[in-house]
Write a protein that holds these residues in place. Structure first.
Motif, PDB file in Angstrom:
ATOM      1  N   UNK A 181       0.812  -1.212   0.000  1.00  0.00           N
ATOM      2  CA  UNK A 181       0.000   0.000   0.000  1.00  0.00           C
ATOM      3  C   UNK A 181       0.849   1.268   0.000  1.00  0.00           C
ATOM      4  N   UNK A 182       2.075   1.200   0.503  1.00  0.00           N
ATOM      5  CA  UNK A 182       2.894   2.408   0.612  1.00  0.00           C
ATOM      6  C   UNK A 182       3.543   2.824  -0.703  1.00  0.00           C
ATOM      7  N   UNK A 183       3.269   2.084  -1.762  1.00  0.00           N
ATOM      8  CA  UNK A 183       3.799   2.457  -3.071  1.00  0.00           C
ATOM      9  C   UNK A 183       5.177   1.916  -3.375  1.00  0.00           C
ATOM     10  N   UNK A 184       5.786   1.183  -2.450  1.00  0.00           N
ATOM     11  CA  UNK A 184       7.070   0.566  -2.770  1.00  0.00           C
ATOM     12  C   UNK A 184       6.841  -0.519  -3.815  1.00  0.00           C
ATOM     13  N   UNK A 185       7.914  -0.959  -4.405  1.00  0.00           N
ATOM     14  CA  UNK A 185       7.827  -1.877  -5.539  1.00  0.00           C
ATOM     15  C   UNK A 185       7.113  -3.182  -5.194  1.00  0.00           C
ATOM     16  N   UNK A 186       6.361  -3.662  -6.153  1.00  0.00           N
ATOM     17  CA  UNK A 186       5.743  -4.991  -6.034  1.00  0.00           C
ATOM     18  C   UNK A 186       6.863  -6.016  -5.963  1.00  0.00           C
ATOM     19  N   UNK A 187       6.583  -7.134  -5.326  1.00  0.00           N
ATOM     20  CA  UNK A 187       7.583  -8.191  -5.173  1.00  0.00           C
ATOM     21  C   UNK A 187       6.893  -9.532  -4.979  1.00  0.00           C
ATOM     22  N   UNK A 188       7.676 -10.590  -5.152  1.00  0.00           N
ATOM     23  CA  UNK A 188       7.160 -11.941  -4.908  1.00  0.00           C
ATOM     24  C   UNK A 188       6.948 -12.139  -3.420  1.00  0.00           C
ATOM     25  N   UNK A 189       5.866 -12.812  -3.067  1.00  0.00           N
ATOM     26  CA  UNK A 189       5.686 -13.250  -1.687  1.00  0.00           C
ATOM     27  C   UNK A 189       6.647 -14.405  -1.464  1.00  0.00           C
ATOM     28  N   UNK A 190       7.226 -14.516  -0.279  1.00  0.00           N
ATOM     29  CA  UNK A 190       8.102 -15.661  -0.035  1.00  0.00           C
ATOM     30  C   UNK A 190       7.301 -16.962  -0.033  1.00  0.00           C
ATOM     31  N   UNK A 191       7.974 -18.053  -0.266  1.00  0.00           N
ATOM     32  CA  UNK A 191       7.299 -19.346  -0.230  1.00  0.00           C
ATOM     33  C   UNK A 191       7.105 -19.829   1.201  1.00  0.00           C
ATOM     34  N   UNK A 192       7.828 -19.235   2.149  1.00  0.00           N
ATOM     35  CA  UNK A 192       7.629 -19.488   3.573  1.00  0.00           C
ATOM     36  C   UNK A 192       7.969 -18.217   4.309  1.00  0.00           C
ATOM     37  N   UNK A 193       7.193 -17.795   5.229  1.00  0.00           N
ATOM     38  CA  UNK A 193       5.987 -18.390   5.796  1.00  0.00           C
ATOM     39  C   UNK A 193       4.812 -18.297   4.829  1.00  0.00           C
ATOM     40  N   UNK A 194       3.675 -18.896   5.202  1.00  0.00           N
ATOM     41  CA  UNK A 194       2.493 -18.776   4.349  1.00  0.00           C
ATOM     42  C   UNK A 194       2.167 -17.305   4.077  1.00  0.00           C
ATOM     43  N   UNK A 195       1.562 -17.038   2.947  1.00  0.00           N
ATOM     44  CA  UNK A 195       1.313 -15.671   2.502  1.00  0.00           C
ATOM     45  C   UNK A 195       0.590 -14.832   3.551  1.00  0.00           C
ATOM     46  N   UNK A 196      -0.455 -15.369   4.152  1.00  0.00           N
ATOM     47  CA  UNK A 196      -1.211 -14.603   5.150  1.00  0.00           C
ATOM     48  C   UNK A 196      -0.323 -14.219   6.332  1.00  0.00           C
ATOM     49  N   UNK A 197       0.547 -15.116   6.754  1.00  0.00           N
ATOM     50  CA  UNK A 197       1.466 -14.837   7.856  1.00  0.00           C
ATOM     51  C   UNK A 197       2.491 -13.789   7.437  1.00  0.00           C
ATOM     52  N   UNK A 198       3.026 -13.909   6.245  1.00  0.00           N
ATOM     53  CA  UNK A 198       3.980 -12.920   5.738  1.00  0.00           C
ATOM     54  C   UNK A 198       3.349 -11.533   5.733  1.00  0.00           C
ATOM     55  N   UNK A 199       2.118 -11.435   5.259  1.00  0.00           N
ATOM     56  CA  UNK A 199       1.450 -10.136   5.201  1.00  0.00           C
ATOM     57  C   UNK A 199       1.206  -9.586   6.607  1.00  0.00           C
ATOM     58  N   UNK A 200       0.891 -10.450   7.559  1.00  0.00           N
ATOM     59  CA  UNK A 200       0.718 -10.020   8.947  1.00  0.00           C
ATOM     60  C   UNK A 200       2.042  -9.516   9.514  1.00  0.00           C
ATOM     61  N   UNK A 201       3.115 -10.260   9.256  1.00  0.00           N
ATOM     62  CA  UNK A 201       4.436  -9.861   9.742  1.00  0.00           C
ATOM     63  C   UNK A 201       4.877  -8.537   9.137  1.00  0.00           C
ATOM     64  N   UNK A 202       4.613  -8.328   7.864  1.00  0.00           N
ATOM     65  CA  UNK A 202       4.970  -7.052   7.230  1.00  0.00           C
ATOM     66  C   UNK A 202       4.198  -5.901   7.859  1.00  0.00           C
TER      67      UNK A 202
END
Length: 102
Positions: free
Chosen positions: A69-90
């Motif tokens: 949302x902050x406008x930084x570059x799009x990137x691949x989600x890591x394969x671990x942790x699960x996507x929902x967890x990665x987004x929570x951690x970010x």
């Protein structure tokens, strides 16, 4: 805050110019897969060759993109942790993990 359409466009631009500049016409965005999180959007993509043939060797290794949302570059989600967890951690600032010092 990015809209869904802006997130899909940002992910597509990254894929076509940075990740796969040699085959931009192969990238097929799947906007119906977009999910909004406090940190940003996730959106999946596929390759035209995989869609047309069903051959799993033609599928992307990691099909999930993140458009913050902050406008930084799009990137691949890591394969671990699960996507929902990665987004929570970010969103919480807990990513990237801190290195332990010895």
């Amino acid at each position: 805050m990015l809209t869904r359409d802006e997130a899909v466009a940002a992910a597509a631009a990254y894929l076509q110019t940075q990740a796969y500049p040699d085959r931009p016409e192969s990238v097929v965005m799947l906007p119906d897969t977009a999910v909004e999180f406090p940190y940003g959007w996730t959106v999946c993509f596929d390759f035209k060759e995989h869609i047309e043939t069903g051959d799993p060797t033609q599928a992307p290794f990691s099909p999930v993109m993140v458009a913050p949302h902050d406008g930084t570059a799009a990137h691949f989600a890591p394969t671990f942790p699960p996507t929902e967890e990665y987004m929570r951690l970010r969103a919480s600032g807990e990513w990237p993990p801190r290195r332990l010092t010895t």
